[in-house]
Write a protein that holds these residues in place. Structure first.
Motif, PDB file in Angstrom:
ATOM      1  N   ALA A   1       2.028   3.966   8.424  1.00  0.00           N
ATOM      2  CA  ALA A   1       1.356   3.143   7.427  1.00  0.00           C
ATOM      3  C   ALA A   1      -0.072   2.810   7.857  1.00  0.00           C
ATOM      4  CB  ALA A   1       2.143   1.856   7.188  1.00  0.00           C
ATOM      5  N   ARG A   2      -0.287   2.741   9.153  1.00  0.00           N
ATOM      6  CA  ARG A   2      -1.607   2.342   9.661  1.00  0.00           C
ATOM      7  C   ARG A   2      -2.237   3.514  10.406  1.00  0.00           C
ATOM      8  NH1 ARG A   2      -0.678  -3.326  12.637  1.00  0.00           N
ATOM      9  NH2 ARG A   2      -2.953  -3.284  12.682  1.00  0.00           N
ATOM     10  N   PRO A   3      -3.340   4.050   9.879  1.00  0.00           N
ATOM     11  CA  PRO A   3      -4.011   5.164  10.565  1.00  0.00           C
ATOM     12  C   PRO A   3      -4.409   4.815  11.996  1.00  0.00           C
ATOM     13  CG  PRO A   3      -4.834   4.943   8.328  1.00  0.00           C
ATOM     14  CD  PRO A   3      -3.960   3.743   8.571  1.00  0.00           C
ATOM     15  N   SER A   4      -4.699   3.533  12.273  1.00  0.00           N
ATOM     16  CA  SER A   4      -5.088   3.152  13.635  1.00  0.00           C
ATOM     17  C   SER A   4      -3.935   3.347  14.614  1.00  0.00           C
ATOM     18  CB  SER A   4      -5.560   1.700  13.661  1.00  0.00           C
ATOM     19  OG  SER A   4      -4.532   0.822  13.231  1.00  0.00           O
ATOM     20  N   VAL A   5      -2.698   3.047  14.175  1.00  0.00           N
ATOM     21  CA  VAL A   5      -1.532   3.270  15.036  1.00  0.00           C
ATOM     22  C   VAL A   5      -1.310   4.768  15.230  1.00  0.00           C
ATOM     23  CG1 VAL A   5       0.955   2.925  15.257  1.00  0.00           C
ATOM     24  CG2 VAL A   5      -0.482   1.102  14.324  1.00  0.00           C
ATOM     25  N   PHE A   6      -1.451   5.526  14.148  1.00  0.00           N
ATOM     26  CA  PHE A   6      -1.332   6.979  14.247  1.00  0.00           C
ATOM     27  C   PHE A   6      -2.367   7.528  15.219  1.00  0.00           C
ATOM     28  CE2 PHE A   6      -3.025  11.070  12.573  1.00  0.00           C
ATOM     29  CZ  PHE A   6      -1.959  11.881  12.950  1.00  0.00           C
ATOM     30  N   ALA A   7      -3.604   7.047  15.109  1.00  0.00           N
ATOM     31  CA  ALA A   7      -4.671   7.535  15.979  1.00  0.00           C
ATOM     32  C   ALA A   7      -4.362   7.231  17.445  1.00  0.00           C
ATOM     33  CB  ALA A   7      -6.006   6.918  15.571  1.00  0.00           C
ATOM     34  N   ALA A   8      -3.812   6.039  17.710  1.00  0.00           N
ATOM     35  CA  ALA A   8      -3.480   5.676  19.092  1.00  0.00           C
ATOM     36  C   ALA A   8      -2.381   6.576  19.638  1.00  0.00           C
ATOM     37  CB  ALA A   8      -3.067   4.214  19.162  1.00  0.00           C
ATOM     38  N   HIS A   9      -1.337   6.806  18.845  1.00  0.00           N
ATOM     39  CA  HIS A   9      -0.253   7.676  19.285  1.00  0.00           C
ATOM     40  C   HIS A   9      -0.747   9.119  19.464  1.00  0.00           C
ATOM     41  CE1 HIS A   9       3.103   4.828  17.618  1.00  0.00           C
ATOM     42  NE2 HIS A   9       2.456   4.338  18.653  1.00  0.00           N
ATOM     43  N   TYR A  10      -1.583   9.556  18.544  1.00  0.00           N
ATOM     44  CA  TYR A  10      -2.107  10.923  18.635  1.00  0.00           C
ATOM     45  C   TYR A  10      -2.975  11.095  19.879  1.00  0.00           C
ATOM     46  CZ  TYR A  10      -4.193  15.360  17.279  1.00  0.00           C
ATOM     47  OH  TYR A  10      -4.611  16.675  17.262  1.00  0.00           O
ATOM     48  N   ARG A  11      -3.828  10.103  20.154  1.00  0.00           N
ATOM     49  CA  ARG A  11      -4.698  10.191  21.339  1.00  0.00           C
ATOM     50  C   ARG A  11      -3.858  10.191  22.619  1.00  0.00           C
ATOM     51  NH1 ARG A  11     -10.075   9.308  22.245  1.00  0.00           N
ATOM     52  NH2 ARG A  11     -10.401   8.533  20.136  1.00  0.00           N
TER      53      ARG A  11
ATOM     54  N   ILE B   1      -2.430  12.528   6.155  1.00  0.00           N
ATOM     55  CA  ILE B   1      -1.526  13.155   7.116  1.00  0.00           C
ATOM     56  C   ILE B   1      -0.717  12.098   7.852  1.00  0.00           C
ATOM     57  CG2 ILE B   1      -1.453  14.507   9.253  1.00  0.00           C
ATOM     58  CD1 ILE B   1      -3.903  16.061   8.140  1.00  0.00           C
ATOM     59  N   ALA B   2      -1.372  10.994   8.213  1.00  0.00           N
ATOM     60  CA  ALA B   2      -0.648   9.912   8.899  1.00  0.00           C
ATOM     61  C   ALA B   2       0.494   9.396   8.036  1.00  0.00           C
ATOM     62  CB  ALA B   2      -1.613   8.773   9.237  1.00  0.00           C
ATOM     63  N   ALA B   3       0.213   9.138   6.753  1.00  0.00           N
ATOM     64  CA  ALA B   3       1.260   8.644   5.855  1.00  0.00           C
ATOM     65  C   ALA B   3       2.355   9.677   5.654  1.00  0.00           C
ATOM     66  CB  ALA B   3       0.646   8.253   4.513  1.00  0.00           C
ATOM     67  N   ARG B   4       1.977  10.965   5.582  1.00  0.00           N
ATOM     68  CA  ARG B   4       2.965  12.033   5.389  1.00  0.00           C
ATOM     69  C   ARG B   4       4.003  12.028   6.507  1.00  0.00           C
ATOM     70  NH1 ARG B   4      -0.203  16.984   5.342  1.00  0.00           N
ATOM     71  NH2 ARG B   4      -0.779  16.267   3.261  1.00  0.00           N
TER      72      ARG B   4
ATOM     73  N   VAL C   1       0.818  -1.224   0.000  1.00  0.00           N
ATOM     74  CA  VAL C   1       0.000   0.000   0.000  1.00  0.00           C
ATOM     75  C   VAL C   1       0.848   1.269   0.000  1.00  0.00           C
ATOM     76  CG1 VAL C   1      -1.769   1.288   1.262  1.00  0.00           C
ATOM     77  CG2 VAL C   1      -1.856  -1.219   1.191  1.00  0.00           C
ATOM     78  N   PHE C   2       1.987   1.244   0.706  1.00  0.00           N
ATOM     79  CA  PHE C   2       2.703   2.497   0.971  1.00  0.00           C
ATOM     80  C   PHE C   2       4.116   2.524   0.404  1.00  0.00           C
ATOM     81  CE2 PHE C   2      -0.444   2.264   4.427  1.00  0.00           C
ATOM     82  CZ  PHE C   2      -1.049   3.502   4.274  1.00  0.00           C
ATOM     83  N   GLU C   3       4.400   1.771  -0.631  1.00  0.00           N
ATOM     84  CA  GLU C   3       5.768   1.733  -1.135  1.00  0.00           C
ATOM     85  C   GLU C   3       6.223   3.079  -1.714  1.00  0.00           C
ATOM     86  OE1 GLU C   3       6.405  -0.858  -4.464  1.00  0.00           O
ATOM     87  OE2 GLU C   3       4.293  -0.783  -5.034  1.00  0.00           O
ATOM     88  N   ASP C   4       5.297   3.989  -2.004  1.00  0.00           N
ATOM     89  CA  ASP C   4       5.661   5.301  -2.541  1.00  0.00           C
ATOM     90  C   ASP C   4       5.691   6.394  -1.469  1.00  0.00           C
ATOM     91  OD1 ASP C   4       5.885   4.328  -5.154  1.00  0.00           O
ATOM     92  OD2 ASP C   4       3.736   4.519  -5.486  1.00  0.00           O
ATOM     93  N   CYS C   5       5.575   6.012  -0.199  1.00  0.00           N
ATOM     94  CA  CYS C   5       5.627   6.974   0.905  1.00  0.00           C
ATOM     95  C   CYS C   5       6.963   6.806   1.629  1.00  0.00           C
ATOM     96  CB  CYS C   5       4.474   6.746   1.873  1.00  0.00           C
ATOM     97  SG  CYS C   5       2.832   6.987   1.152  1.00  0.00           S
ATOM     98  N   PRO C   6       7.936   7.680   1.372  1.00  0.00           N
ATOM     99  CA  PRO C   6       9.300   7.472   1.891  1.00  0.00           C
ATOM    100  C   PRO C   6       9.382   7.322   3.404  1.00  0.00           C
ATOM    101  CG  PRO C   6       9.292   9.178   0.208  1.00  0.00           C
ATOM    102  CD  PRO C   6       7.860   8.871   0.503  1.00  0.00           C
ATOM    103  N   LEU C   7       8.650   8.142   4.169  1.00  0.00           N
ATOM    104  CA  LEU C   7       8.752   8.048   5.612  1.00  0.00           C
ATOM    105  C   LEU C   7       8.159   6.750   6.130  1.00  0.00           C
ATOM    106  CD1 LEU C   7       8.035  11.627   7.030  1.00  0.00           C
ATOM    107  CD2 LEU C   7      10.213  10.412   6.829  1.00  0.00           C
ATOM    108  N   VAL C   8       7.082   6.277   5.502  1.00  0.00           N
ATOM    109  CA  VAL C   8       6.494   5.001   5.904  1.00  0.00           C
ATOM    110  C   VAL C   8       7.477   3.864   5.641  1.00  0.00           C
ATOM    111  CG1 VAL C   8       4.664   3.338   5.429  1.00  0.00           C
ATOM    112  CG2 VAL C   8       4.109   5.762   5.615  1.00  0.00           C
ATOM    113  N   VAL C   9       8.074   3.865   4.455  1.00  0.00           N
ATOM    114  CA  VAL C   9       9.042   2.816   4.115  1.00  0.00           C
ATOM    115  C   VAL C   9      10.231   2.863   5.070  1.00  0.00           C
ATOM    116  CG1 VAL C   9      10.659   2.017   2.357  1.00  0.00           C
ATOM    117  CG2 VAL C   9       8.342   2.661   1.704  1.00  0.00           C
TER     118      VAL C   9
END
Length: 301
Positions: free
Chosen positions: A277-287, A270-273, A158-166
């Motif tokens: 890679a996983r919005p759920s992990v981003f949401a947990a860290h953000y919360r 924004i999470a991928a930026r 899904v995210f091979e074109d997102c450098p920070l995710v990779v």
């Protein structure tokens, strides 16, 4: 990109193994061999999978890279430095140290392999050497395999074109591998302890905050701090009770918060930026950081 190669005899298998790993010599094998090799890249990491009906014995030159694996079925025997190691179904393993020649016997394998260079590992732990070819525990091996599968089949797809995710996925894989197989990455020298001073910490923090949008590594942070990776890690642990990469994550969460408040994209974008890679992990860290969900902040912006 996925690359698939199918071979129907030992000569073709010899060419595939030599091209993928190191120069080898086939010492024997069975007729009627069939094998399928699938390779996929996640940034600088290669994921290989072998399956088929094949039996061969080979002598290999040093691989130059670390090749870790998980055997689903079949049998593998490695011989290096006078020691024989047998890999059975369900085993995770390191094939051989990257600077040592070895012999191998492979029978009807279904196995997944991860190829990591010393440079990639060095971005997380400089100068590390693995001291064993078997995992520290079955639980660690299971966690390592789950991480490999997730990164290969979900993040890569899904995210091979997102450098920070990779980049984050690569370091997660390396960190999990370091936690799974015995190594010397936790050793601290007297110089590391001496260099873990507040000035080095301030230089590291300034570099992180100025470069959070870039793909930066623990080695980059240590270079900016002008000390070793271990000294940088010790400084963060001693003075902030965290790690350099955890501090970087905290800064990126803050940047993501600014994007959410400015409505600068969807939560997933924004999470991928900022490397998730996983919005759920981003949401947990953000919360954890802000006490509300990213979507609540986005709606209120």
């Amino acid at each position: 990109m996925e690359r698939v190669v199918e071979v129907m005899d030992l000569d073709a298998a010899h060419e595939v193994f030599s091209a993928a790993y190191s120069r080898i010599r086939i010492d024997g094998g069975m007729n009627g061999s069939m094998m399928r090799m699938t390779s996929r890249m996640l940034g600088p990491v290669r994921f290989d999978r072998f399956e088929g009906r094949i039996g061969l014995q080979a002598t290999a030159e040093p691989l130059g890279n670390y090749v870790f694996g998980y055997l689903e079925s079949g049998r593998i025997r490695y011989s290096s430095d006078g020691e024989d190691r047998f890999v059975l179904p369900g085993d995770a393993f390191l094939s051989a140290p990257p600077d040592r020649p070895f012999e191998a016997a492979i029978y009807d394998p279904q196995t997944s392999l991860i190829v990591l260079s010393q440079a990639v590992i060095g971005e997380v732990a400089a100068g590390v050497r693995f001291g064993g070819c078997r995992p520290v525990s079955p639980r660690a091996a299971a966690a390592w395999r789950s991480t490999c599968i997730h990164l290969r089949d979900e993040v890569l797809a899904v995210f091979e074109d997102c450098p920070l995710v990779v980049a984050n996925a690569t370091r997660l894989l390396v960190a999990t591998t370091l936690a799974t197989f015995p190594n010397d990455s936790s050793d601290e020298t007297p110089r590391d302890r001496r260099d873990a001073h507040p000035q080095a910490l301030r230089r590291a923090i300034r570099f992180i905050e100025d470069n959070a949008a870039r793909d930066i590594t623990a080695a980059d942070i240590a270079h900016a701090a002008r000390v070793s990776i271990r000294a940088t890690q010790l400084a963060f642990r001693r003075h902030l009770d965290t790690t350099p990469m955890a501090y970087l994550r905290r800064v990126r969460i803050s940047c993501a918060d600014a994007d959410l408040r400015a409505a600068n994209g969807s939560v997933t974008t924004i999470a991928a930026r900022w490397g998730y890679a996983r919005p759920s992990v981003f949401a947990a860290h953000y919360r954890d950081a802000y006490g509300v969900s990213p979507s609540q902040t986005l709606r209120s912006g």
